[in-house]
Design a protein around this motif. Sequence first.
Motif, PDB file in Angstrom:
ATOM      1  N   VAL A 133     -27.626 -34.980  29.357  1.00  0.00           N
ATOM      2  CA  VAL A 133     -27.140 -33.847  30.150  1.00  0.00           C
ATOM      3  C   VAL A 133     -27.003 -32.573  29.333  1.00  0.00           C
ATOM      4  O   VAL A 133     -27.257 -31.471  29.818  1.00  0.00           O
ATOM      5  CB  VAL A 133     -25.797 -34.177  30.847  1.00  0.00           C
ATOM      6  CG1 VAL A 133     -26.007 -35.238  31.910  1.00  0.00           C
ATOM      7  CG2 VAL A 133     -24.753 -34.630  29.842  1.00  0.00           C
ATOM      8  N   SER A 134     -26.605 -32.699  28.059  1.00  0.00           N
ATOM      9  CA  SER A 134     -26.394 -31.502  27.246  1.00  0.00           C
ATOM     10  C   SER A 134     -27.698 -30.799  26.901  1.00  0.00           C
ATOM     11  O   SER A 134     -27.692 -29.612  26.548  1.00  0.00           O
ATOM     12  CB  SER A 134     -25.646 -31.855  25.956  1.00  0.00           C
ATOM     13  OG  SER A 134     -26.401 -32.764  25.174  1.00  0.00           O
ATOM     14  N   GLY A 139     -27.711 -28.114  31.772  1.00  0.00           N
ATOM     15  CA  GLY A 139     -26.697 -28.479  30.786  1.00  0.00           C
ATOM     16  C   GLY A 139     -26.653 -27.542  29.601  1.00  0.00           C
ATOM     17  O   GLY A 139     -25.584 -27.311  29.010  1.00  0.00           O
ATOM     18  N   ARG A 144     -18.951 -26.864  30.332  1.00  0.00           N
ATOM     19  CA  ARG A 144     -18.588 -28.261  30.625  1.00  0.00           C
ATOM     20  C   ARG A 144     -19.697 -28.870  31.476  1.00  0.00           C
ATOM     21  O   ARG A 144     -20.292 -28.191  32.316  1.00  0.00           O
ATOM     22  CB  ARG A 144     -17.258 -28.336  31.394  1.00  0.00           C
ATOM     23  CG  ARG A 144     -16.047 -27.863  30.634  1.00  0.00           C
ATOM     24  CD  ARG A 144     -15.664 -28.782  29.481  1.00  0.00           C
ATOM     25  NE  ARG A 144     -15.489 -30.173  29.848  1.00  0.00           N
ATOM     26  CZ  ARG A 144     -14.382 -30.666  30.428  1.00  0.00           C
ATOM     27  NH1 ARG A 144     -13.365 -29.863  30.716  1.00  0.00           N
ATOM     28  NH2 ARG A 144     -14.282 -31.951  30.700  1.00  0.00           N
ATOM     29  N   ARG A 145     -19.908 -30.186  31.284  1.00  0.00           N
ATOM     30  CA  ARG A 145     -20.939 -30.917  32.021  1.00  0.00           C
ATOM     31  C   ARG A 145     -20.307 -32.186  32.587  1.00  0.00           C
ATOM     32  O   ARG A 145     -19.787 -33.009  31.833  1.00  0.00           O
ATOM     33  CB  ARG A 145     -22.102 -31.260  31.084  1.00  0.00           C
ATOM     34  CG  ARG A 145     -22.820 -30.036  30.534  1.00  0.00           C
ATOM     35  CD  ARG A 145     -23.757 -30.377  29.379  1.00  0.00           C
ATOM     36  NE  ARG A 145     -23.022 -30.835  28.207  1.00  0.00           N
ATOM     37  CZ  ARG A 145     -22.541 -30.016  27.271  1.00  0.00           C
ATOM     38  NH1 ARG A 145     -22.709 -28.712  27.372  1.00  0.00           N
ATOM     39  NH2 ARG A 145     -21.880 -30.503  26.232  1.00  0.00           N
ATOM     40  N   THR A 147     -20.546 -35.638  34.901  1.00  0.00           N
ATOM     41  CA  THR A 147     -21.379 -36.661  35.516  1.00  0.00           C
ATOM     42  C   THR A 147     -20.487 -37.669  36.229  1.00  0.00           C
ATOM     43  O   THR A 147     -19.265 -37.584  36.182  1.00  0.00           O
ATOM     44  CB  THR A 147     -22.238 -37.373  34.446  1.00  0.00           C
ATOM     45  OG1 THR A 147     -21.363 -37.876  33.408  1.00  0.00           O
ATOM     46  CG2 THR A 147     -23.241 -36.420  33.832  1.00  0.00           C
ATOM     47  N   LEU A 162     -24.166 -42.756  28.121  1.00  0.00           N
ATOM     48  CA  LEU A 162     -23.360 -41.557  27.889  1.00  0.00           C
ATOM     49  C   LEU A 162     -22.768 -41.556  26.486  1.00  0.00           C
ATOM     50  O   LEU A 162     -22.637 -40.506  25.857  1.00  0.00           O
ATOM     51  CB  LEU A 162     -22.244 -41.471  28.931  1.00  0.00           C
ATOM     52  CG  LEU A 162     -22.665 -41.116  30.366  1.00  0.00           C
ATOM     53  CD1 LEU A 162     -21.473 -41.244  31.310  1.00  0.00           C
ATOM     54  CD2 LEU A 162     -23.237 -39.710  30.434  1.00  0.00           C
ATOM     55  N   TYR A 166     -23.581 -38.488  23.975  1.00  0.00           N
ATOM     56  CA  TYR A 166     -22.422 -37.607  24.141  1.00  0.00           C
ATOM     57  C   TYR A 166     -22.522 -36.352  23.281  1.00  0.00           C
ATOM     58  O   TYR A 166     -22.930 -36.386  22.122  1.00  0.00           O
ATOM     59  CB  TYR A 166     -21.132 -38.349  23.790  1.00  0.00           C
ATOM     60  CG  TYR A 166     -19.919 -37.443  23.754  1.00  0.00           C
ATOM     61  CD1 TYR A 166     -19.289 -37.052  24.937  1.00  0.00           C
ATOM     62  CD2 TYR A 166     -19.436 -36.944  22.541  1.00  0.00           C
ATOM     63  CE1 TYR A 166     -18.191 -36.196  24.912  1.00  0.00           C
ATOM     64  CE2 TYR A 166     -18.337 -36.093  22.508  1.00  0.00           C
ATOM     65  CZ  TYR A 166     -17.721 -35.717  23.703  1.00  0.00           C
ATOM     66  OH  TYR A 166     -16.648 -34.867  23.681  1.00  0.00           O
ATOM     67  N   ASP A 170     -19.130 -32.723  27.426  1.00  0.00           N
ATOM     68  CA  ASP A 170     -19.472 -33.739  28.429  1.00  0.00           C
ATOM     69  C   ASP A 170     -18.196 -34.404  28.937  1.00  0.00           C
ATOM     70  O   ASP A 170     -17.236 -34.598  28.190  1.00  0.00           O
ATOM     71  CB  ASP A 170     -20.356 -34.831  27.822  1.00  0.00           C
ATOM     72  CG  ASP A 170     -21.743 -34.328  27.444  1.00  0.00           C
ATOM     73  OD1 ASP A 170     -22.052 -33.159  27.735  1.00  0.00           O
ATOM     74  OD2 ASP A 170     -22.503 -35.110  26.840  1.00  0.00           O
ATOM     75  N   THR A 171     -18.206 -34.805  30.200  1.00  0.00           N
ATOM     76  CA  THR A 171     -17.144 -35.655  30.747  1.00  0.00           C
ATOM     77  C   THR A 171     -17.706 -36.391  31.950  1.00  0.00           C
ATOM     78  O   THR A 171     -18.812 -36.085  32.418  1.00  0.00           O
ATOM     79  CB  THR A 171     -15.900 -34.839  31.135  1.00  0.00           C
ATOM     80  OG1 THR A 171     -14.801 -35.730  31.364  1.00  0.00           O
ATOM     81  CG2 THR A 171     -16.134 -34.018  32.393  1.00  0.00           C
ATOM     82  N   ASP A 172     -16.954 -37.373  32.436  1.00  0.00           N
ATOM     83  CA  ASP A 172     -17.443 -38.196  33.541  1.00  0.00           C
ATOM     84  C   ASP A 172     -16.283 -38.524  34.466  1.00  0.00           C
ATOM     85  O   ASP A 172     -15.156 -38.745  34.017  1.00  0.00           O
ATOM     86  CB  ASP A 172     -18.067 -39.490  33.002  1.00  0.00           C
ATOM     87  CG  ASP A 172     -18.849 -40.247  34.057  1.00  0.00           C
ATOM     88  OD1 ASP A 172     -20.071 -40.018  34.168  1.00  0.00           O
ATOM     89  OD2 ASP A 172     -18.246 -41.064  34.787  1.00  0.00           O
TER      90      ASP A 172
END
Length: 320
Positions: A133-134, A139, A144-145, A147, A162, A166, A170-172
């Motif tokens: 994602v980054s 991204g 902030r990203r 998922t 992830l 990472y 990133d966060t989920d």
Amino acid sequence: MIVDLPDTTTSNISKALVKIREEGGAVALGRVLTLVIATHLGQEEEAIEAANDASREHPMRVIVVSTEEERTSNGDGRLDAQIRVGGDAGASEVIVLRAYGETASDEEGLVTGLLLPDAPVVVWWPGIAPSVVSKSPLGRIATRRITDASAQPDPQEALRHLAKTYAPGDTDFAWTRLTLWRAQLAAVLDQPPYEPITAVEVAGAADSPSTMLLASWLALQLQVPVQYDLTSRATGSSGIHGVRMERASGVIELEREIPNVARLSQPNQPTHDLSLPRRSLRDCLAEELRRLDPDDLYGEVITKGLDQLETADKGAGAKA
């Protein structure tokens, strides 16, 4: 108010936004961030509804980039847009971009001219997320990203991926859904007797990545063996089913056998029923938008705690 702009360009969308503000008085002043939602055609509305609700706490501009699930590059590119303001957009401005053909291949280019100047950018993938994602087109421009491992075909494997990919920021949502559980468990351990925990068991539904993250967090924070049980048994509740912690004075159990209510059992204390609901998309999104700096604890749990949990579990064997 909803304004449709079929077969348009980002330049025309910007002009339409200016016209709407001049004629209707809607302004972007006070918008604190830009939220970009990356999704597929026909799957936008649930995410938009959650963003509209969250915008009452975080006034923002919402840009929805909606593309075909199976992208093609041989058709004529086209961009259809829709601008929603006022009652149709909560406390935000919503710009829906439906991109087809070659146009969908440049997601970053689609949104760049529509971002609020000098405001943080948050990107949310409510469905299938990019491989890294980054490093994805959207991204790369985000502070902030976000998922959601539970939306991936294999939630447990998604967490492992992830962890490998990472990057700070990133966060989920699998982590965000743990907030109430973590707060309740921390409150229990903050009361006497202050005895060390010697063993932990965490149980949850087979499709619950949050169960795995909760076990990882406990393993990292308590530095004790943690067993996790991912099962499809029917308990009346999906997600996390319960946590069992052992210490010298006895066993602490926090179990959610019915939706929204958990039962807390401790030695020499009466049993309590606690409100512990599964968190909505709106709640998760609003929480993640409260902080625009990297979530360092999530980073530690996903990169170190998960590895610690799975390394220890290779000997014990997790129940599937």
